[in-house]
Design a protein around this motif. Structure first.
Motif, mmCIF file in Angstrom:
data_model
loop_
_atom_site.group_PDB
_atom_site.id
_atom_site.type_symbol
_atom_site.label_atom_id
_atom_site.label_comp_id
_atom_site.label_asym_id
_atom_site.label_seq_id
_atom_site.Cartn_x
_atom_site.Cartn_y
_atom_site.Cartn_z
ATOM 1 N N GLY A 1 11.608 44.350 22.333
ATOM 2 C CA GLY A 1 11.988 45.838 22.054
ATOM 3 C C GLY A 1 10.372 46.419 22.061
ATOM 4 N N LEU A 2 9.536 45.742 21.111
ATOM 5 C CA LEU A 2 8.280 46.487 21.173
ATOM 6 C C LEU A 2 7.672 46.373 22.681
ATOM 7 N N THR A 3 7.466 45.386 23.331
ATOM 8 C CA THR A 3 7.239 45.228 24.736
ATOM 9 C C THR A 3 7.678 46.452 25.689
ATOM 10 N N PHE A 4 8.907 46.833 25.468
ATOM 11 C CA PHE A 4 9.507 47.613 26.364
ATOM 12 C C PHE A 4 9.097 49.002 26.198
ATOM 13 N N LYS A 5 8.647 49.201 24.638
ATOM 14 C CA LYS A 5 8.357 50.672 24.245
ATOM 15 C C LYS A 5 6.842 50.725 25.005
ATOM 16 N N VAL A 6 5.967 49.608 24.872
ATOM 17 C CA VAL A 6 4.642 49.792 25.413
ATOM 18 C C VAL A 6 4.723 49.964 26.966
ATOM 19 N N SER A 7 5.616 49.309 27.394
ATOM 20 C CA SER A 7 5.831 49.446 29.155
ATOM 21 C C SER A 7 6.350 50.996 29.222
ATOM 22 N N LEU A 8 7.223 51.460 28.675
ATOM 23 C CA LEU A 8 7.568 52.776 28.879
ATOM 24 C C LEU A 8 6.532 53.736 28.711
ATOM 25 N N CYS A 9 5.870 53.798 27.709
ATOM 26 C CA CYS A 9 4.995 54.565 27.432
ATOM 27 C C CYS A 9 3.663 54.575 28.355
ATOM 28 N N SER A 10 3.444 53.333 28.741
ATOM 29 C CA SER A 10 2.170 53.250 29.760
ATOM 30 C C SER A 10 2.606 53.622 31.115
#
Length: 295
Positions: free
Chosen positions: A223-232
């Protein structure tokens, strides 16, 4: 579209501030290469969806043509951004890493120098003043005035990170300019999917071969990995599009408004108190942003 670069830059700065906040959380359980991959893992499919949607809602008749020079720019930009991120993480292992982080934020100044010397860029006097003022402001906000324990190693890593980020930004713009027959939004979208795709595939292969435990750690915090990817992804979309429209030093100087967003996130998301001295640095960042817009 002449002023659209401002909106794309502000979006990029805002999303990058959130990406850094989420990366800070992810780095507590995932190593540097996993945190770096998190920037691209879901960003690649998102970039594909974006370019498909762009062509669906804004179709064009021109076919895209990739030159050999385009792929050279893409490869070097992708590698430089990975190296810049790794060097940035190394700064936190130094005794006085704050100075190094301030030096790493010298990207706008270094991009201006390299662009003028090697890429025939031109900046007005107001633009130069804004770039230099912005770099000084960010250095102060990183507590660069605290020189206790300063070492040449910190200097080299900090400058190296800023230099790699500058090279990435300049070559992203050069790659975009290679696609001369396409509109600016379409050019930026192709550069975006090319850079993120190369970074995602190469890092996935590397970690699959040499550090599968890192992939497992990322899966445990998917979940946190996806947040990093989305914001990036959203940050890169903003940066790449803005830099296809405007000179890199100008974009990056305005983008230093990111530090204002970061401080607000630190205050309200991480509940960290802001020092009074930071108000001066913030004021200088705003002045620098006004100067480059005016220029």
């Amino acid at each position: 579209m002449s002023m659209s670069w401002i909106l794309f830059t502000l979006m990029a700065a805002f999303m990058q501030a959130w990406r850094n906040a989420f990366q800070k959380q992810l780095s507590t359980t995932v190593d540097v290469w996993g945190v770096t991959l998190a920037r691209f893992l879901f960003g690649f499919p998102l970039a594909i969806l974006y370019i498909e949607g762009l062509y669906q809602f804004s179709p064009i008749e021109q076919a895209v043509h990739f030159t050999q020079q385009y792929w050279i720019y893409i490869a070097i930009a992708a590698a430089s951004q990975i190296l810049a991120t790794a060097l940035m993480v190394q700064l936190f292992k130094q005794k006085n890493y704050a100075i190094g982080v301030g030096l790493a934020k010298s990207e706008a100044i270094l991009a201006a120098i390299i662009g003028v010397v090697f890429l025939s860029d031109h900046l007005s006097l107001y633009a130069w003043f804004g770039v230099i003022l912005g770099g000084f402001a960010v250095f102060l906000l990183s507590r660069g005035h605290q020189f206790a324990g300063f070492s040449p190693k910190t200097l080299m890593i900090g400058i190296g990170s800023g230099l790699c980020f500058a090279i990435t930004s300049l070559l992203v713009r050069e790659a975009s300019l290679e696609l001369t027959n396409l509109p600016q939004l379409h050019r930026a979208s192709w550069v975006l999917v090319s850079v993120i795709g190369l970074q995602c595939i190469s890092m996935l292969l590397y970690l699959a071969l040499f550090s599968r435990k890192t992939l497992v750690a990322m899966w445990e915090r998917i979940g946190l990995t996806f947040k990093v990817s989305l914001c990036s992804f959203l940050a890169s979309l903003g940066w790449f599009t803005a830099m296809s429209m405007m000179s890199v030093p100008i974009v990056k100087t305005l983008g230093q408004i990111e530090i204002l967003f970061s401080l607000l996130i630190s205050a309200y998301f991480f509940k960290e108190k802001l020092a009074k001295a930071e108000h001066w640095g913030l004021a200088l960042v705003v002045i620098a942003a006004i100067l480059v817009i005016w220029a």
